[in-house]
Motif scaffolding. Structure first.
Motif, short mmCIF file in Angstrom:
data_model
loop_
_atom_site.label_atom_id
_atom_site.label_comp_id
_atom_site.label_asym_id
_atom_site.label_seq_id
_atom_site.Cartn_x
_atom_site.Cartn_y
_atom_site.Cartn_z
N LEU A 125 0.86 -1.18 0.00
CA LEU A 125 0.00 0.00 0.00
C LEU A 125 0.90 1.23 0.00
O LEU A 125 1.80 1.34 0.83
CB LEU A 125 -0.91 0.02 1.23
N ALA A 126 0.66 2.13 -0.93
CA ALA A 126 1.49 3.33 -1.07
C ALA A 126 0.59 4.53 -1.29
O ALA A 126 -0.54 4.40 -1.74
CB ALA A 126 2.45 3.17 -2.24
N GLY A 127 1.11 5.70 -0.96
CA GLY A 127 0.33 6.91 -1.15
C GLY A 127 -0.94 6.91 -0.33
O GLY A 127 -1.93 7.53 -0.72
N VAL A 128 -0.93 6.22 0.80
CA VAL A 128 -2.12 6.15 1.64
C VAL A 128 -2.30 7.49 2.34
O VAL A 128 -1.38 8.01 2.97
CB VAL A 128 -2.01 5.01 2.68
N ARG A 129 -3.49 8.05 2.22
CA ARG A 129 -3.82 9.33 2.86
C ARG A 129 -5.05 9.15 3.71
O ARG A 129 -6.08 8.67 3.21
CB ARG A 129 -4.04 10.41 1.82
N LEU A 130 -4.93 9.54 4.96
CA LEU A 130 -6.02 9.41 5.92
C LEU A 130 -6.36 10.81 6.42
O LEU A 130 -5.46 11.60 6.69
CB LEU A 130 -5.55 8.51 7.06
N LYS A 131 -7.66 11.11 6.55
CA LYS A 131 -8.09 12.42 7.04
C LYS A 131 -9.17 12.25 8.09
O LYS A 131 -10.03 11.38 7.98
CB LYS A 131 -8.62 13.27 5.90
N SER A 132 -9.07 13.12 9.10
CA SER A 132 -10.10 13.19 10.13
C SER A 132 -10.05 14.60 10.73
O SER A 132 -9.14 14.91 11.51
CB SER A 132 -9.85 12.15 11.22
N VAL A 140 3.78 -7.39 8.79
CA VAL A 140 3.61 -6.05 8.23
C VAL A 140 4.79 -5.17 8.62
O VAL A 140 5.42 -5.37 9.66
CB VAL A 140 2.30 -5.39 8.69
N ARG A 141 5.06 -4.20 7.76
CA ARG A 141 6.02 -3.15 8.10
C ARG A 141 5.64 -1.93 7.29
O ARG A 141 5.12 -2.02 6.17
CB ARG A 141 7.45 -3.58 7.86
N GLY A 142 5.86 -0.79 7.90
CA GLY A 142 5.50 0.43 7.22
C GLY A 142 5.85 1.65 8.04
O GLY A 142 6.48 1.56 9.10
N ARG A 143 5.41 2.78 7.56
CA ARG A 143 5.72 4.05 8.21
C ARG A 143 4.57 5.02 7.92
O ARG A 143 4.00 5.01 6.82
CB ARG A 143 7.02 4.60 7.65
N THR A 144 4.26 5.86 8.89
CA THR A 144 3.26 6.89 8.68
C THR A 144 3.72 8.20 9.29
O THR A 144 4.42 8.21 10.30
CB THR A 144 1.89 6.48 9.26
N LEU A 146 2.69 0.83 3.55
CA LEU A 146 2.56 -0.41 4.33
C LEU A 146 2.79 -1.59 3.41
O LEU A 146 2.25 -1.63 2.30
CB LEU A 146 1.18 -0.49 4.96
N ASN A 147 3.60 -2.55 3.87
CA ASN A 147 3.84 -3.79 3.13
C ASN A 147 3.33 -4.95 3.98
O ASN A 147 3.69 -5.06 5.15
CB ASN A 147 5.32 -3.98 2.85
N ILE A 148 2.51 -5.80 3.38
CA ILE A 148 1.99 -6.99 4.05
C ILE A 148 2.52 -8.20 3.29
O ILE A 148 2.23 -8.37 2.10
CB ILE A 148 0.46 -7.00 4.08
N GLU A 149 3.30 -9.03 3.97
CA GLU A 149 3.92 -10.19 3.34
C GLU A 149 2.97 -11.39 3.35
O GLU A 149 1.95 -11.39 4.05
CB GLU A 149 5.21 -10.55 4.08
N ALA A 150 3.32 -12.43 2.62
CA ALA A 150 2.51 -13.65 2.54
C ALA A 150 2.31 -14.29 3.90
O ALA A 150 1.27 -14.90 4.16
CB ALA A 150 3.14 -14.64 1.57
#
Length: 115
Positions: free
Chosen positions: A59-66, A83-87, A75-79
């Motif tokens: 998952l890339a370019g994820v944008r969340l608003k509230s 998971v690993r990622g950064r926000t 976020l990367n989700i393996e088989a």
């Protein structure tokens, strides 16, 4: 052919949009205020790009608003469901700006967040 063989070489790419929703295991408001991780966070919208490639999801370019809070993530989700990622998180108001960042690790069932 069994389903595993049919989809073994398949790659799917697209966009997703979720509105509204809840993140479980982290409260982004608390994080950006430096008050710990919290338990959940309700958001107005989340959108981004997803690439599914043989039981792996990127998952890339994820944008969340509230409200005044906005976050961007990868976020990367393996088989094996790890998971690993950064926000990065930002809250802008007329009088102030707060920012923070989190790393994400663990599993999809039990993600772990660290500042």
């Amino acid at each position: 052919a069994v389903p595993e063989q049919i989809f073994a070489g398949t790659r799917l790419a697209g966009r997703f949009n979720i509105a509204p929703g809840t993140l479980v295991g982290v409260d982004l408001d608390r994080v950006v205020q430096g008050r710990g991780l919290g338990e959940q966070f309700r958001f107005d919208s989340m959108e981004g790009n997803v690439l599914l490639d043989h039981r792996r999801a990127d998952l890339a370019g994820v944008r969340l608003k509230s409200g005044a809070l906005a976050a961007e993530a990868t976020l990367n989700i393996e088989a094996d469901t790890s998971v690993r990622g950064r926000t990065t998180i930002e809250v802008k108001t007329n009088s102030s700006r707060l920012a923070g960042a989190l790393s994400i690790a663990g599993s999809i069932a039990k993600p772990q967040y660290q500042r």
